[in-house]
Enzyme design. Structure first.
Site, PDB file in Angstrom:
ATOM      1  N   PHE A  55      43.842  39.076  37.912  1.00 35.00           N
ATOM      2  CA  PHE A  55      44.918  37.786  37.879  1.00 35.00           C
ATOM      3  C   PHE A  55      44.234  36.577  37.392  1.00 35.00           C
ATOM      4  O   PHE A  55      44.940  35.722  37.034  1.00 35.00           O
ATOM      5  CB  PHE A  55      45.208  37.397  39.357  1.00 35.00           C
ATOM      6  CG  PHE A  55      44.318  36.728  39.959  1.00 35.00           C
ATOM      7  CD1 PHE A  55      44.250  35.314  39.927  1.00 35.00           C
ATOM      8  CD2 PHE A  55      43.377  37.273  41.029  1.00 35.00           C
ATOM      9  CE1 PHE A  55      43.306  34.507  40.750  1.00 35.00           C
ATOM     10  CE2 PHE A  55      42.562  36.234  41.792  1.00 35.00           C
ATOM     11  CZ  PHE A  55      42.483  35.284  41.517  1.00 35.00           C
TER      12      PHE A  55
ATOM     13  N   LYS B 120      47.928  47.391  32.160  1.00 37.56           N
ATOM     14  CA  LYS B 120      48.719  47.421  33.455  1.00 37.56           C
ATOM     15  C   LYS B 120      47.575  45.984  34.024  1.00 37.56           C
ATOM     16  O   LYS B 120      46.804  46.006  34.521  1.00 37.56           O
ATOM     17  CB  LYS B 120      48.194  48.414  34.655  1.00 37.56           C
ATOM     18  CG  LYS B 120      49.211  48.743  35.776  1.00 37.56           C
ATOM     19  CD  LYS B 120      49.284  47.514  36.659  1.00 37.56           C
ATOM     20  CE  LYS B 120      48.025  47.327  37.383  1.00 37.56           C
ATOM     21  NZ  LYS B 120      48.157  45.863  38.022  1.00 37.56           N
TER      22      LYS B 120
ATOM     23  N   GLU C  76      49.867  42.148  38.994  1.00 42.70           N
ATOM     24  CA  GLU C  76      51.163  42.002  39.288  1.00 42.70           C
ATOM     25  C   GLU C  76      51.395  40.470  39.902  1.00 42.70           C
ATOM     26  O   GLU C  76      52.635  40.198  40.009  1.00 42.70           O
ATOM     27  CB  GLU C  76      51.453  42.841  40.313  1.00 42.70           C
ATOM     28  CG  GLU C  76      50.831  42.724  41.644  1.00 42.70           C
ATOM     29  CD  GLU C  76      49.534  43.580  41.717  1.00 42.70           C
ATOM     30  OE1 GLU C  76      48.651  43.539  40.686  1.00 42.70           O
ATOM     31  OE2 GLU C  76      48.953  44.252  42.808  1.00 42.70           O
TER      32      GLU C  76
ATOM     33  N   SER D  76      37.870  43.195  40.962  1.00 39.46           N
ATOM     34  CA  SER D  76      36.764  43.401  42.039  1.00 39.46           C
ATOM     35  C   SER D  76      35.979  44.532  42.182  1.00 39.46           C
ATOM     36  O   SER D  76      36.487  45.634  41.712  1.00 39.46           O
ATOM     37  CB  SER D  76      37.364  43.224  43.421  1.00 39.46           C
ATOM     38  OG  SER D  76      38.422  44.125  43.651  1.00 39.46           O
TER      39      SER D  76
ATOM     40  N   CYS E  63      34.996  34.927  36.937  1.00 37.00           N
ATOM     41  CA  CYS E  63      33.747  35.963  37.460  1.00 37.00           C
ATOM     42  C   CYS E  63      32.564  35.413  37.047  1.00 37.00           C
ATOM     43  O   CYS E  63      31.491  35.822  37.537  1.00 37.00           O
ATOM     44  CB  CYS E  63      33.959  37.064  36.946  1.00 37.00           C
ATOM     45  SG  CYS E  63      33.828  37.131  34.925  1.00 37.00           S
TER      46      CYS E  63
ATOM     47  N   GLU F 213      31.340  37.550  47.251  1.00 41.87           N
ATOM     48  CA  GLU F 213      32.182  36.830  46.340  1.00 41.87           C
ATOM     49  C   GLU F 213      33.309  36.141  46.914  1.00 41.87           C
ATOM     50  O   GLU F 213      34.247  36.826  47.417  1.00 41.87           O
ATOM     51  CB  GLU F 213      32.645  37.620  45.256  1.00 41.87           C
ATOM     52  CG  GLU F 213      33.404  36.799  44.103  1.00 41.87           C
ATOM     53  CD  GLU F 213      33.839  37.674  43.105  1.00 41.87           C
ATOM     54  OE1 GLU F 213      34.301  38.968  43.357  1.00 41.87           O
ATOM     55  OE2 GLU F 213      33.576  37.470  41.863  1.00 41.87           O
TER      56      GLU F 213
HETATM   57  P1  NAD Z   1      41.538  43.050  42.055  1.00 46.21           P
HETATM   58  O1  NAD Z   1      40.481  44.198  41.981  1.00 46.21           O
HETATM   59  O2  NAD Z   1      42.376  43.053  43.320  1.00 46.21           O
HETATM   60  O3  NAD Z   1      42.660  43.783  40.915  1.00 46.21           O
HETATM   61  C1  NAD Z   1      42.378  43.948  39.610  1.00 46.21           C
HETATM   62  C2  NAD Z   1      43.246  44.905  39.171  1.00 46.21           C
HETATM   63  O4  NAD Z   1      43.325  46.121  39.877  1.00 46.21           O
HETATM   64  C3  NAD Z   1      44.736  44.427  39.135  1.00 46.21           C
HETATM   65  O5  NAD Z   1      45.393  44.942  37.992  1.00 46.21           O
HETATM   66  C4  NAD Z   1      45.287  45.203  40.488  1.00 46.21           C
HETATM   67  O6  NAD Z   1      46.914  45.370  40.526  1.00 46.21           O
HETATM   68  C5  NAD Z   1      44.725  46.316  40.609  1.00 46.21           C
HETATM   69  N1  NAD Z   1      44.446  47.175  41.738  1.00 46.21           N
HETATM   70  C6  NAD Z   1      44.307  46.238  43.004  1.00 46.21           C
HETATM   71  N2  NAD Z   1      44.037  46.942  43.978  1.00 46.21           N
HETATM   72  C7  NAD Z   1      44.167  48.363  43.410  1.00 46.21           C
HETATM   73  C8  NAD Z   1      43.890  49.578  44.144  1.00 46.21           C
HETATM   74  N3  NAD Z   1      43.973  49.929  45.428  1.00 46.21           N
HETATM   75  N4  NAD Z   1      44.015  50.799  43.610  1.00 46.21           N
HETATM   76  C9  NAD Z   1      44.094  50.584  42.133  1.00 46.21           C
HETATM   77  N5  NAD Z   1      44.346  49.439  41.441  1.00 46.21           N
HETATM   78  C10 NAD Z   1      44.401  48.303  42.219  1.00 46.21           C
HETATM   79  O7  NAD Z   1      41.098  41.885  41.331  1.00 46.21           O
HETATM   80  P2  NAD Z   1      41.679  40.418  41.206  1.00 46.21           P
HETATM   81  O8  NAD Z   1      41.705  39.632  42.654  1.00 46.21           O
HETATM   82  O9  NAD Z   1      42.974  40.511  40.615  1.00 46.21           O
HETATM   83  O10 NAD Z   1      40.640  39.610  40.380  1.00 46.21           O
HETATM   84  C11 NAD Z   1      39.534  38.858  40.885  1.00 46.21           C
HETATM   85  C12 NAD Z   1      38.438  39.861  40.854  1.00 46.21           C
HETATM   86  O11 NAD Z   1      38.215  40.095  39.263  1.00 46.21           O
HETATM   87  C13 NAD Z   1      37.139  39.016  41.031  1.00 46.21           C
HETATM   88  O12 NAD Z   1      36.411  39.973  41.785  1.00 46.21           O
HETATM   89  C14 NAD Z   1      36.383  38.694  39.852  1.00 46.21           C
HETATM   90  O13 NAD Z   1      34.912  38.750  39.877  1.00 46.21           O
HETATM   91  C15 NAD Z   1      36.781  40.003  39.013  1.00 46.21           C
HETATM   92  N6  NAD Z   1      36.584  39.290  37.547  1.00 46.21           N
HETATM   93  C16 NAD Z   1      35.564  40.203  36.972  1.00 46.21           C
HETATM   94  C17 NAD Z   1      35.238  39.782  35.574  1.00 46.21           C
HETATM   95  C18 NAD Z   1      33.956  40.561  34.762  1.00 46.21           C
HETATM   96  O14 NAD Z   1      34.261  40.309  33.741  1.00 46.21           O
HETATM   97  N7  NAD Z   1      33.009  41.073  35.656  1.00 46.21           N
HETATM   98  C19 NAD Z   1      36.139  38.958  34.979  1.00 46.21           C
HETATM   99  C20 NAD Z   1      37.147  38.518  35.555  1.00 46.21           C
HETATM  100  C21 NAD Z   1      37.515  38.968  37.068  1.00 46.21           C
END
Ligand code: NAD
Length: 503
Positions: free
Chosen positions: A150, A174, A177, A227, A282, A384
């Site tokens: 997000f 994808k 959401e 994450s 991140c 984090e």
């Molecule tokens: P998230 O892991 O909750 O979601 C990321 C994606 O995974 C979304 O599209 C979500 O719909 C999907 N998802 C969520 N739960 C899932 C499941 N159980 N099974 C399959 N898919 C699932 O992350 P977030 O809260 O949207 O974003 C924040 C995180 O992203 C932080 O940890 C941040 O550090 C990380 N991030 C990392 C970078 C990088 O380059 N390393 C860059 C931006 C964000």
């Protein structure tokens, strides 16, 4: 109930049919602004079919023609920059300036792939054996999928799909959401830029949609950013299903402040890096490691009042330095961490809990928060938090500060602030971190370099965008060719060194 969103499949908007939908909020007011359809497996199968049907023609389109679409796309992004930033800010909550900045970072990836014919050039070796030449080329991997977080609803998808598409793949995004509208608009702009139908698709959804992408054999490669817990699952599941996977994950970025640092510069740097975008980056600095007691005292003395006086407001306020966090759950999680910090014995210098903004009482706001005296066993140090919370750790020496960085689970970014080249060089050479800054707090690589962490911040072999991105979205093929010269050698049964044929 707010406005209904859609999927973007095979060049058009498609209404959801699963019967499941999620709420999209305006984080500043706490109100539901839109409803996003959450795809089921059947809908995901349809989008995969569209991408697979579009693949043969697109993958054999000359790279210069594919680059032309990217040139057109670049112009359209610039033309619609304000509209795209509004879509990002109204669903994510970050300030409009910050949203524009992030879109510009994504745009730089589009500019990078405008030169894709050059990026795809192979190697040629003449006469590797008698009358035998050898050449290596890179070909698209096929149908690719991107699963994005997000916090950067435009930039992170743009780390992926411009490279994938320019390299001749078709792509299924994808998006998160929580803020999907910008991705849907980018899909329309790509069509307007001349991309054939089916080459770029957006499927909205949650775990069900992701699992359908991970289990379908047609999907050849998956890029994930999000994450660590989900990234590990996606990496393991995708690899088990025979896909190429890169998963960029969570972080806990340290900024080491040496006694000889320019303190004005360090304090300015930490303010933007820890509190910009409400800490939901991140690459945000979430740990300041001050070296020596005086450095620590001076740092807290200067940073404390700045954090207290942060201008916090909705994205529509041009003076706001920081907006709300993404959801009510996120606000509550961050506030729980602040409580844990207090009970574990850290000194709470500025407490961001309970912030109420007039007219935005139901918004998901958390004030800037500053801790001193944090130690490595505390949850506010280990985890984090992904919010506007900065932990200060006091280190007695440079060696102790470096050891903290080395021992931490995450390895996305780290920075050192110093005037000493020797210390800076040792730090950059020896830390186990993917992206390192010297007097630069958020060392995000430019588009023609590659972005990626080490340790629990990245699973897979490739970083994202730049040449690493080109390698991820292409497969290497090496051709060894002999054209009949009329000379007959007879059958060769033994393997010889290259120069000695065997071919
Ligand atoms: P998230 O892991 O909750 O979601 C990321 C994606 O995974 C979304 O599209 C979500 O719909 C999907 N998802 C969520 N739960 C899932 C499941 N159980 N099974 C399959 N898919 C699932 O992350 P977030 O809260 O949207 O974003 C924040 C995180 O992203 C932080 O940890 C941040 O550090 C990380 N991030 C990392 C970078 C990088 O380059 N390393 C860059 C931006 C964000």
């Amino acid at each position: 109930m707010g406005r209904e969103l859609w999927h973007f499949i095979d060049g058009e908007r498609v209404a959801g049919t699963s019967g499941r939908a999620g709420d999209v909020f305006n984080p500043a007011t706490g109100e539901v602004s839109k409803s996003v359809p959450l795809a089921n497996t059947d809908e995901v199968k349809k989008v995969i079919t569209a991408a697979a049907v579009a693949l043969p023609a697109w993958s054999t389109t000359p790279p210069a023609k594919r680059a032309q679409v990217m040139f057109n796309f670049r112009s359209l992004i610039l033309k619609h920059l304000d509209e795209l930033a509004e879509l990002v800010s109204s669903e994510h909550g970050k300030t409009l300036e910050d949203a524009k900045g992030s879109i510009s970072r994504g745009l730089e990836v589009v500019e990078f792939v405008c030169g894709v014919p050059q990026l795809l050039k192979g190697h040629y070796s003449e006469s590797v054996a008698g009358d035998v030449d050898s050449y290596a080329l890179r070909q698209p991997v096929g149908v690719c999928a991107g699963i994005t977080p997000f916090n950067f609803p435009a930039m992170v998808p743009m780390w992926m799909f411009p490279v994938a598409i320019a390299c001749g793949n078709t792509f299924i995004l994808k998006p998160s959401e929580k803020d999907p509208s910008c991705a849907l608009r980018l899909a329309e702009l790509l069509s307007e830029a001349g991309l054939p139908d089916g080459c770029f698709n957006v499927i909205n959804g949650d775990k069900e949609a992701v699992d359908a992408l991970l289990s379908d054999p047609t999907v050849a490669a998956v890029s994930f950013v999000g994450s660590t817990a989900i990234g590990r699952y996606i990496y393991e599941t995708g690899c088990r299903n025979g896909k190429r996977v890169q998963a960029l994950c969570g972080a806990k970025n340290h900024m080491v402040i040496m006694p000889d640092a320019d303190m004005d510069q360090a304090v300015d740097a930490v303010m933007g890096a820890a509190y910009g975008s409400a800490g939901e980056r991140c690459m945000a600095v979430s740990v300041a490691v001050t070296v020596g007691e005086e450095t620590g005292d001076e740092f807290i003395k200067r940073v404390g009042p700045r954090v207290q006086n942060l201008k916090i407001g909705p994205y529509t306020d041009p003076l706001a330095e920081m907006g709300p966090v993404i959801t009510r759950e996120s606000k509550e999680r961050i506030e729980r961490y602040i409580e844990e910090g207090v009970t574990s014995g850290a000194e709470l210098i500025v407490d961001g809990r309970g912030l109420q903004l007039q007219g935005y009482e139901d918004g998901f706001f958390v004030g800037g928060t500053l801790f001193d005296g944090v130690t490595s066993g505390m949850s506010i140090y280990c985890d984090e938090i992904f919010g506007p919370v900065l932990s200060t750790v006091r280190a007695a020496s440079y060696a102790d500060a470096k050891q903290l960085v080395l021992d931490h689970e995450y390895g996305n970014g780290a920075a050192i602030f110093t005037r000493d080249g020797d210390t800076a060089r040792d730090f950059t050479q020896s830390v186990n971190i993917g992206m390192v800054g010297v007097n630069v707090p958020i060392p995000v690589p430019v588009a023609y370099h590659s972005f990626g962490g080490w340790k629990a911040s990245l699973f897979g072999d490739h970083s994202i965008h730049g040449m690493e991105g080109v390698r991820f979205y292409t497969r290497l093929k090496t051709v060894t060719a002999r054209w009949p010269s009329g000379i007959k050698e007879g059958a060769v049964f033994n393997f010889h060194s290259g120069s000695d044929t065997g071919h």
